[in-house]
Design a protein around this motif. Structure first.
Motif, PDB file in Angstrom:
ATOM      1  N   ALA A 197       0.896  -1.151  -0.097  1.00  8.08           N
ATOM      2  CA  ALA A 197       0.122  -0.199  -0.177  1.00  8.08           C
ATOM      3  C   ALA A 197       0.698   1.428   0.367  1.00  8.08           C
ATOM      4  CB  ALA A 197      -1.124   0.101   1.428  1.00  8.08           C
ATOM      5  N   GLN A 198      -0.024   2.265  -0.652  1.00 11.65           N
ATOM      6  CA  GLN A 198       0.990   3.503  -0.780  1.00 11.65           C
ATOM      7  C   GLN A 198       0.240   4.945  -0.174  1.00 11.65           C
ATOM      8  OE1 GLN A 198       3.871   4.085  -1.520  1.00 11.65           O
ATOM      9  NE2 GLN A 198       4.200   1.797  -2.537  1.00 11.65           N
ATOM     10  N   ARG A 199       1.153   6.057   0.289  1.00  9.75           N
ATOM     11  CA  ARG A 199      -0.169   6.320   0.994  1.00  9.75           C
ATOM     12  C   ARG A 199       0.168   7.632  -0.695  1.00  9.75           C
ATOM     13  NH1 ARG A 199       0.851  11.867   2.941  1.00  9.75           N
ATOM     14  NH2 ARG A 199      -0.520  12.064   4.961  1.00  9.75           N
ATOM     15  N   VAL A 200      -1.540   7.655   0.093  1.00  7.07           N
ATOM     16  CA  VAL A 200      -2.392   8.986  -1.022  1.00  7.07           C
ATOM     17  C   VAL A 200      -2.561   9.615  -0.794  1.00  7.07           C
ATOM     18  CG1 VAL A 200      -3.675   9.179  -2.978  1.00  7.07           C
ATOM     19  CG2 VAL A 200      -2.393   6.533  -2.846  1.00  7.07           C
ATOM     20  N   PRO A 201      -2.606  11.200  -0.822  1.00  9.31           N
ATOM     21  CA  PRO A 201      -3.085  12.272   0.275  1.00  9.31           C
ATOM     22  C   PRO A 201      -4.838  12.267  -0.057  1.00  9.31           C
ATOM     23  CG  PRO A 201      -1.220  12.705  -1.383  1.00  9.31           C
ATOM     24  CD  PRO A 201      -1.516  11.925  -1.611  1.00  9.31           C
ATOM     25  N   ALA A 202      -5.660  12.892   0.189  1.00 16.38           N
ATOM     26  CA  ALA A 202      -7.171  12.847   0.595  1.00 16.38           C
ATOM     27  C   ALA A 202      -7.241  13.466   0.001  1.00 16.38           C
ATOM     28  CB  ALA A 202      -7.913  13.650   1.849  1.00 16.38           C
ATOM     29  N   SER A 203      -6.951  14.974  -0.233  1.00 12.30           N
ATOM     30  CA  SER A 203      -7.412  15.197  -1.819  1.00 12.30           C
ATOM     31  C   SER A 203      -6.843  14.625  -2.957  1.00 12.30           C
ATOM     32  CB  SER A 203      -6.537  17.222  -2.245  1.00 12.30           C
ATOM     33  OG  SER A 203      -4.458  16.355  -1.526  1.00 12.30           O
ATOM     34  N   GLU A 204      -6.889  13.709  -3.334  1.00 12.37           N
ATOM     35  CA  GLU A 204      -6.650  13.368  -4.245  1.00 12.37           C
ATOM     36  C   GLU A 204      -7.547  12.335  -4.359  1.00 12.37           C
ATOM     37  OE1 GLU A 204      -4.685  14.338  -6.963  1.00 12.37           O
ATOM     38  OE2 GLU A 204      -4.435  15.918  -5.609  1.00 12.37           O
ATOM     39  N   VAL A 205      -8.394  11.494  -3.405  1.00 11.50           N
ATOM     40  CA  VAL A 205      -9.594  10.789  -3.196  1.00 11.50           C
ATOM     41  C   VAL A 205     -10.615  10.931  -2.842  1.00 11.50           C
ATOM     42  CG1 VAL A 205      -9.249   7.936  -1.943  1.00 11.50           C
ATOM     43  CG2 VAL A 205      -7.515   8.791  -2.344  1.00 11.50           C
ATOM     44  N   ILE A 206     -11.823  10.446  -3.013  1.00 10.43           N
ATOM     45  CA  ILE A 206     -13.184  10.635  -2.486  1.00 10.43           C
ATOM     46  C   ILE A 206     -13.343   9.734  -2.226  1.00 10.43           C
ATOM     47  CG2 ILE A 206     -15.133  11.362  -3.274  1.00 10.43           C
ATOM     48  CD1 ILE A 206     -14.356  13.806  -5.585  1.00 10.43           C
ATOM     49  N   HIS A 207     -13.489   9.796  -0.315  1.00  8.60           N
ATOM     50  CA  HIS A 207     -14.574   8.292  -0.122  1.00  8.60           C
ATOM     51  C   HIS A 207     -15.874   8.281  -0.083  1.00  8.60           C
ATOM     52  CE1 HIS A 207     -14.485   4.892   3.710  1.00  8.60           C
ATOM     53  NE2 HIS A 207     -14.187   5.162   1.988  1.00  8.60           N
ATOM     54  N   VAL A 208     -16.803   8.061  -1.195  1.00  8.85           N
ATOM     55  CA  VAL A 208     -18.330   7.680  -0.754  1.00  8.85           C
ATOM     56  C   VAL A 208     -18.556   6.788  -0.249  1.00  8.85           C
ATOM     57  CG1 VAL A 208     -20.807   7.584  -2.530  1.00  8.85           C
ATOM     58  CG2 VAL A 208     -17.713   9.063  -3.371  1.00  8.85           C
ATOM     59  N   TYR A 209     -19.477   7.278   0.835  1.00  5.96           N
ATOM     60  CA  TYR A 209     -19.967   6.183   1.444  1.00  5.96           C
ATOM     61  C   TYR A 209     -21.477   6.546   2.027  1.00  5.96           C
ATOM     62  CZ  TYR A 209     -18.012   7.381   6.447  1.00  5.96           C
ATOM     63  OH  TYR A 209     -17.147   7.802   6.976  1.00  5.96           O
ATOM     64  N   GLN A 210     -22.253   5.587   2.767  1.00  5.79           N
ATOM     65  CA  GLN A 210     -23.522   6.921   4.028  1.00  5.79           C
ATOM     66  C   GLN A 210     -23.011   6.906   5.186  1.00  5.79           C
ATOM     67  OE1 GLN A 210     -27.366   5.457   2.382  1.00  5.79           O
ATOM     68  NE2 GLN A 210     -27.943   7.784   3.428  1.00  5.79           N
ATOM     69  N   PRO A 211     -22.085   7.523   5.977  1.00  3.28           N
ATOM     70  CA  PRO A 211     -22.076   6.775   7.634  1.00  3.28           C
ATOM     71  C   PRO A 211     -24.187   6.508   8.641  1.00  3.28           C
ATOM     72  CG  PRO A 211     -21.224   8.962   7.480  1.00  3.28           C
ATOM     73  CD  PRO A 211     -22.615   8.482   6.204  1.00  3.28           C
ATOM     74  N   THR A 212     -24.030   5.444   8.889  1.00  2.00           N
ATOM     75  CA  THR A 212     -25.205   5.211   9.528  1.00  2.00           C
ATOM     76  C   THR A 212     -25.224   5.359  11.693  1.00  2.00           C
ATOM     77  OG1 THR A 212     -24.346   2.466   9.732  1.00  2.00           O
ATOM     78  CG2 THR A 212     -25.739   3.382   8.097  1.00  2.00           C
ATOM     79  N   ARG A 213     -23.663   5.372  11.451  1.00  5.87           N
ATOM     80  CA  ARG A 213     -23.260   6.361  12.849  1.00  5.87           C
ATOM     81  C   ARG A 213     -21.840   6.677  13.523  1.00  5.87           C
ATOM     82  NH1 ARG A 213     -18.715   3.579  15.239  1.00  5.87           N
ATOM     83  NH2 ARG A 213     -17.418   2.601  13.905  1.00  5.87           N
ATOM     84  N   PRO A 214     -21.978   7.879  14.624  1.00  2.00           N
ATOM     85  CA  PRO A 214     -21.249   9.042  14.679  1.00  2.00           C
ATOM     86  C   PRO A 214     -19.729   7.841  14.283  1.00  2.00           C
ATOM     87  CG  PRO A 214     -22.900   9.157  16.409  1.00  2.00           C
ATOM     88  CD  PRO A 214     -23.169   7.901  15.528  1.00  2.00           C
ATOM     89  N   GLY A 215     -19.121   9.019  13.770  1.00  3.04           N
ATOM     90  CA  GLY A 215     -17.240   8.045  14.153  1.00  3.04           C
ATOM     91  C   GLY A 215     -17.067   7.470  13.271  1.00  3.04           C
ATOM     92  N   GLN A 216     -17.898   6.615  11.983  1.00  2.00           N
ATOM     93  CA  GLN A 216     -18.052   5.192  11.608  1.00  2.00           C
ATOM     94  C   GLN A 216     -17.214   6.300  10.519  1.00  2.00           C
ATOM     95  OE1 GLN A 216     -21.730   4.021  10.095  1.00  2.00           O
ATOM     96  NE2 GLN A 216     -20.526   2.819   8.211  1.00  2.00           N
ATOM     97  N   VAL A 217     -16.218   4.877  10.143  1.00  3.84           N
ATOM     98  CA  VAL A 217     -15.040   4.696   9.079  1.00  3.84           C
ATOM     99  C   VAL A 217     -15.333   4.593   8.057  1.00  3.84           C
ATOM    100  CG1 VAL A 217     -11.830   5.330   8.719  1.00  3.84           C
ATOM    101  CG2 VAL A 217     -13.280   5.304  10.991  1.00  3.84           C
ATOM    102  N   ARG A 218     -15.170   2.986   7.882  1.00  3.97           N
ATOM    103  CA  ARG A 218     -15.666   2.555   6.312  1.00  3.97           C
ATOM    104  C   ARG A 218     -17.281   2.578   6.216  1.00  3.97           C
ATOM    105  NH1 ARG A 218     -11.246  -0.228   4.923  1.00  3.97           N
ATOM    106  NH2 ARG A 218     -12.305  -0.464   3.252  1.00  3.97           N
ATOM    107  N   GLY A 219     -17.731   2.062   4.980  1.00  2.00           N
ATOM    108  CA  GLY A 219     -18.809   1.961   4.950  1.00  2.00           C
ATOM    109  C   GLY A 219     -19.333   0.585   5.288  1.00  2.00           C
ATOM    110  N   VAL A 220     -20.986   0.128   5.155  1.00  2.00           N
ATOM    111  CA  VAL A 220     -21.330  -0.958   5.528  1.00  2.00           C
ATOM    112  C   VAL A 220     -21.888  -1.119   4.153  1.00  2.00           C
ATOM    113  CG1 VAL A 220     -23.238  -2.346   7.284  1.00  2.00           C
ATOM    114  CG2 VAL A 220     -21.538  -0.483   7.626  1.00  2.00           C
ATOM    115  N   PRO A 221     -21.706  -2.470   3.298  1.00  2.00           N
ATOM    116  CA  PRO A 221     -23.590  -2.859   2.735  1.00  2.00           C
ATOM    117  C   PRO A 221     -24.636  -2.787   2.851  1.00  2.00           C
ATOM    118  CG  PRO A 221     -20.937  -3.769   2.719  1.00  2.00           C
ATOM    119  CD  PRO A 221     -20.795  -4.052   3.975  1.00  2.00           C
ATOM    120  N   ARG A 222     -25.017  -2.220   2.247  1.00  2.00           N
ATOM    121  CA  ARG A 222     -26.834  -2.329   2.238  1.00  2.00           C
ATOM    122  C   ARG A 222     -27.122  -3.495   2.148  1.00  2.00           C
ATOM    123  NH1 ARG A 222     -29.074   2.312  -0.396  1.00  2.00           N
ATOM    124  NH2 ARG A 222     -31.677   1.991   0.557  1.00  2.00           N
ATOM    125  N   LEU A 223     -26.960  -4.495   1.048  1.00  2.00           N
ATOM    126  CA  LEU A 223     -27.527  -5.988   2.543  1.00  2.00           C
ATOM    127  C   LEU A 223     -27.188  -6.546   3.632  1.00  2.00           C
ATOM    128  CD1 LEU A 223     -27.318  -7.903  -1.348  1.00  2.00           C
ATOM    129  CD2 LEU A 223     -29.821  -6.728  -0.282  1.00  2.00           C
TER     130      LEU A 223
END
Length: 380
Positions: free
Chosen positions: A115-141
């Motif tokens: 893994a290589q470090r990529v600045p956040a300005s170069e990446v859009i992380h699309v997900y829908q948070p379902t709880r406060p502080g959630q870092v990663r997304g959860v599958p809809r199913l």
């Protein structure tokens, strides 16, 4: 706007036809995997023939190294997402290619599974948070995974039952060996097997008897599958009829109520996820590049199309009432249909004289004026 219209047709680094196809792919990925990564890819100007010289690459969340979770100087990393001390995302740790690929050496050279470090300005992380502080997304199913597994097990059991019902087995009771059909001997096991043939007549000796198996039918399959499908639809917040295509037990009112509620869900997803995260993020990249190369600064407004219901005539009358009451402006009414109000009025102004000269009338302003002329004056 003209630059955007031209650029969005070549903006995909993966060869997708336009930005709408990117939006569609991102939505499907978020539904399946719970999240999606969109990365900015700079291009050479004017060698690559792309203006502004950037493209968009859509990545599965598997590209994010979830094994990296540790403290670092000036921040911390959680499942491949790097934060500073005040909780801002500053970088993503991404693989050079999909970790599930067979080849472990990147086609671009070097080890791809590092893994290589990529600045956040170069990446859009699309997900829908379902709880406060959630870092990663959860599958809809994810809420209905166990239900889907139970339904799959039921389907397997039903298939086994159908195969069993289709089997015809004969049990012969005799005082000595007797054959009902043609006999063959297996060359490997040496066992004797028999087979029935269509239209054959087999005679039994006196005292011999033949019995056939009669599998019993186990009902309730349709009711169980419908009930489980309704649970699944509720878990993923999609109307049962829309998910399954089964409208046998629905009427107009129930279908409309389901679509209205689903329309609110879609609208909330549009304005809480797609527009502020994906669309605004891509437009910032686009405007930054345009300003850098052309010196043009602008702002962007997104107008997702409205959710079509069942009665378009009633909806049009409702829009007309809102326009008369002033609760909605004409540009808002046009934008709800997914059109640009400025382009819409420009086309109306362009074609209105042509229609008038050709004597074409769609029953709009001219018809209203004629009715007004023929109405008696109430003061008289």
């Amino acid at each position: 706007q003209e630059q955007w219209d031209a650029w969005q047709r070549v903006c995909s680094a993966d060869g997708l036809p336009n930005f709408a196809a990117i939006e569609d792919l991102v939505c499907q990925t978020v539904f399946e995997s719970g999240e999606c990564l969109v990365r900015r890819r700079p291009r050479k100007y004017p060698d690559d023939g792309i203006n502004p010289p950037i493209q968009i690459q859509v990545l599965e969340p598997d590209y994010l190294d979830h094994t990296i979770t540790r403290s670092i100087d000036g921040g911390y990393i959680i499942q491949g997402v790097e934060f500073n001390l005040i909780g801002q995302r500053v970088a993503y740790w991404l693989y050079g290619q999909h970790p599930g690929d067979v080849v472990s050496i990147s086609v671009r050279g070097g080890l791809s599974l590092q893994a290589q470090r990529v600045p956040a300005s170069e990446v859009i992380h699309v997900y829908q948070p379902t709880r406060p502080g959630q870092v990663r997304g959860v599958p809809r199913l994810s809420p209905v995974m166990q239900t889907l597994r139970d339904l799959d097990d039921w389907e397997d059991a039903e298939l086994v039952r159908k195969r069993t019902e289709a089997c015809l087995a004969a049990f012969v009771t005799a005082s000595e060996d007797v054959a009902l059909g043609s006999q063959t001997t297996d060359s490997v096991t040496g066992l004797l097997t028999e087979a029935f043939e269509p239209g054959m007549i087999a005679r039994l000796r006196p005292g011999e008897d033949v019995k056939f198996n009669s599998p019993t039918y186990a009902g309730g399959y349709d009711d169980y599958k419908t009930s489980r499908s309704r649970d699944i639809a509720a878990g993923v917040t999609i109307p049962f009829e829309l998910m399954t295509g089964n409208y046998s037990k629905s009427n107009y009112s129930s279908s409309r109520m389901g679509l209205v509620d689903f329309g609110r869900t879609v609208s909330a997803y549009q304005w809480n996820v797609m527009v502020p995260v994906l669309c605004d993020g891509v437009s910032r990249w686009f405007l930054d590049s345009v300003q850098m190369f052309d010196g043009i600064a602008s702002t962007v407004e997104w107008d997702p199309p409205s959710f079509d219901l069942l009665d378009r005539e009633a909806e049009a009358r409702a829009d007309e009432t809102q326009l008369r009451l002033g609760t909605m402006t004409w540009p808002q009414a046009v934008a709800r249909q997914g059109y640009d109000p400025l382009k819409q009025i420009a086309e109306i102004a362009k074609y209105a004289p042509l229609l008038k000269s050709a004597g074409v009338d769609f029953g709009g302003t001219n018809a209203q004026n004629e009715n007004r002329d023929t109405e008696p004056n109430k003061q008289d």
